[in-house]
Motif scaffolding. Structure first.
Motif, PDB file in Angstrom:
ATOM      1  N   ILE A  92      32.165  32.612  43.004  1.00  0.00           N
ATOM      2  CA  ILE A  92      32.849  33.189  44.297  1.00  0.00           C
ATOM      3  C   ILE A  92      31.904  33.028  45.409  1.00  0.00           C
ATOM      4  O   ILE A  92      32.550  32.737  46.647  1.00  0.00           O
ATOM      5  CB  ILE A  92      33.081  34.620  43.947  1.00  0.00           C
ATOM      6  CG1 ILE A  92      34.308  34.728  42.992  1.00  0.00           C
ATOM      7  CG2 ILE A  92      33.446  35.235  45.150  1.00  0.00           C
ATOM      8  CD1 ILE A  92      35.688  34.355  43.661  1.00  0.00           C
ATOM      9  N   SER A  95      32.538  30.068  47.605  1.00  0.00           N
ATOM     10  CA  SER A  95      33.659  30.020  48.566  1.00  0.00           C
ATOM     11  C   SER A  95      33.364  30.053  49.898  1.00  0.00           C
ATOM     12  O   SER A  95      33.848  29.896  50.767  1.00  0.00           O
ATOM     13  CB  SER A  95      34.594  31.092  48.084  1.00  0.00           C
ATOM     14  OG  SER A  95      35.194  31.000  46.853  1.00  0.00           O
ATOM     15  N   THR A 124      38.700  33.857  54.075  1.00  0.00           N
ATOM     16  CA  THR A 124      37.583  33.461  52.841  1.00  0.00           C
ATOM     17  C   THR A 124      36.686  34.395  53.045  1.00  0.00           C
ATOM     18  O   THR A 124      36.489  35.081  51.830  1.00  0.00           O
ATOM     19  CB  THR A 124      37.046  32.060  52.948  1.00  0.00           C
ATOM     20  OG1 THR A 124      38.269  31.196  52.582  1.00  0.00           O
ATOM     21  CG2 THR A 124      36.134  32.004  51.563  1.00  0.00           C
ATOM     22  N   VAL A 128      35.915  37.194  49.978  1.00  0.00           N
ATOM     23  CA  VAL A 128      34.502  37.356  49.548  1.00  0.00           C
ATOM     24  C   VAL A 128      34.067  38.686  49.319  1.00  0.00           C
ATOM     25  O   VAL A 128      33.520  39.177  48.453  1.00  0.00           O
ATOM     26  CB  VAL A 128      33.349  36.214  49.774  1.00  0.00           C
ATOM     27  CG1 VAL A 128      32.062  36.510  49.250  1.00  0.00           C
ATOM     28  CG2 VAL A 128      33.929  34.910  49.518  1.00  0.00           C
ATOM     29  N   SER A 149      25.612  28.369  48.954  1.00  0.00           N
ATOM     30  CA  SER A 149      27.097  27.836  49.643  1.00  0.00           C
ATOM     31  C   SER A 149      26.462  27.535  51.233  1.00  0.00           C
ATOM     32  O   SER A 149      27.215  26.430  51.571  1.00  0.00           O
ATOM     33  CB  SER A 149      27.694  29.251  50.065  1.00  0.00           C
ATOM     34  OG  SER A 149      27.566  30.098  50.820  1.00  0.00           O
ATOM     35  N   ASN A 244      36.995  25.894  47.605  1.00  0.00           N
ATOM     36  CA  ASN A 244      37.237  27.250  47.188  1.00  0.00           C
ATOM     37  C   ASN A 244      38.034  27.531  45.933  1.00  0.00           C
ATOM     38  O   ASN A 244      38.207  28.621  45.348  1.00  0.00           O
ATOM     39  CB  ASN A 244      37.776  28.042  48.514  1.00  0.00           C
ATOM     40  CG  ASN A 244      36.782  28.199  49.435  1.00  0.00           C
ATOM     41  OD1 ASN A 244      35.659  28.013  49.363  1.00  0.00           O
ATOM     42  ND2 ASN A 244      37.382  28.560  50.591  1.00  0.00           N
ATOM     43  N   ILE A 275      41.342  34.248  48.995  1.00  0.00           N
ATOM     44  CA  ILE A 275      40.744  32.926  49.119  1.00  0.00           C
ATOM     45  C   ILE A 275      41.647  31.603  49.011  1.00  0.00           C
ATOM     46  O   ILE A 275      41.722  30.694  49.549  1.00  0.00           O
ATOM     47  CB  ILE A 275      39.481  32.661  47.952  1.00  0.00           C
ATOM     48  CG1 ILE A 275      38.318  33.646  48.352  1.00  0.00           C
ATOM     49  CG2 ILE A 275      39.151  31.338  47.557  1.00  0.00           C
ATOM     50  CD1 ILE A 275      37.374  33.911  47.334  1.00  0.00           C
TER      51      ILE A 275
END
Length: 291
Positions: A92, A95, A124, A128, A149, A244, A275
């Motif tokens: 996650i 993402s 997004t 998250v 990320s 994602n 997402i």
């Protein structure tokens, strides 16, 4: 079939393969630096056998090696996030890559920031944040995942620029082999800041060895070649935002294999829905001609 549609097919196949990455990170009992080092080593050997050593200029070679180092650092942080929390949290956090890409890509390619891309990215981010609210025990793993990320976003943007005019197999070959050398130098620094609870293993054996070989062949060679080909047809933002969807595939597998659904509450599912919405909006935008 248009080039954009072909790029989306390649992209979604690569995302599907990437969905198994988190699962391998949990199944392989080595620590995160061992997993990344052997993943890059096995991938380099596989590509050397099938692709050889094509010639590229020194400048291009150094650019590809630098991209490989970024990829290796992203993987170390990604697996570190999983080890510090669980598979669902690790993927996650991934993402957020689209959000960081919306900032990095305009800066590197010297174009205006797209407000649509920032809007999709913020959707997004809200998703998250909903996911993060479900358990404070995983904050350390979340912080590592956010760093992962950001590094991944920088890798994809730089990779799009460095891979221009070079065959996909050649790009991946020099990224893995050159990146392996640079990652070897990064590992001691990483372990100094993020000590691992698991010992470093010199040579993987038994189940770990076979899992690492499968991981290198399918989730690295196959996934990365498809991603590089997709990057030639789509923007880095589109690629990263579409990734994602990887958490969705991985979380479903983690639910089935590890029973992680017992740790999830309603806000987690709200986050996943947001997402997915951001991915669908960007896919519609890209297919409409605004890559």
């Amino acid at each position: 079939m248009t080039e954009t549609r072909k790029g989306f097919i390649q992209l979604h196949l690569s995302v599907l393969l990437a969905g198994f990455t988190g699962l391998f990170g949990r199944l392989i009992t080595l620590n995160e630096v061992d997993i990344v080092w052997y993943r890059m080593l096995f991938t380099s050997v596989i590509l050397l056998v099938f692709a050889g050593l094509p010639r590229v200029g020194w400048r291009k070679f150094l650019q590809l090696c630098g991209c490989g180092a970024l990829l290796g650092l992203h993987w170390i942080l990604f697996y570190g996030s999983i080890k510090a929390s669980n598979v669902s949290i690790g993927v996650i956090c991934f993402s957020l890559t689209g959000f960081f890409t919306a900032l990095f890509e305009p800066a590197i390619f010297r174009r205006r920031v797209s407000w649509q891309e920032l809007l999709f990215s913020l959707i997004t981010v809200v998703g998250v944040l909903c996911v993060f609210s479900f358990d404070a025990r995983y904050r350390y793993g979340i912080l590592i995942g956010v760093a992962s990320s950001a590094v991944c976003a920088l890798y994809v943007v730089c990779n799009k620029k460095a891979s221009v005019g070079v065959r996909s197999r050649t790009v991946l070959m020099y990224q893995m082999s050159g990146g392996l050398v640079l990652v070897s130098a990064i590992i001691p620094v990483y372990l100094a800041f993020f000590p691992s609870s698991q010992p470093v293993v010199v040579v993987p054996q038994g189940t770990n060895l076979w899992l690492m070989l499968c991981h290198a062949l399918f989730c690295t060679v196959g996934m990365c070649l498809l991603q590089i080909q997709a990057l030639k047809r789509l923007s880095a933002f589109t690629v990263n935002l579409t990734y994602n969807l990887e958490p969705c595939y991985t979380i479903i597998l983690a639910f089935l294999v590890f029973g992680e659904s017992r740790e999830i509450n309603f806000s987690f599912y709200v986050g996943i829905a947001l997402i997915l919405l951001s991915v669908l909006l960007q896919t519609r935008r890209a297919l409409g001609g605004n890559k």
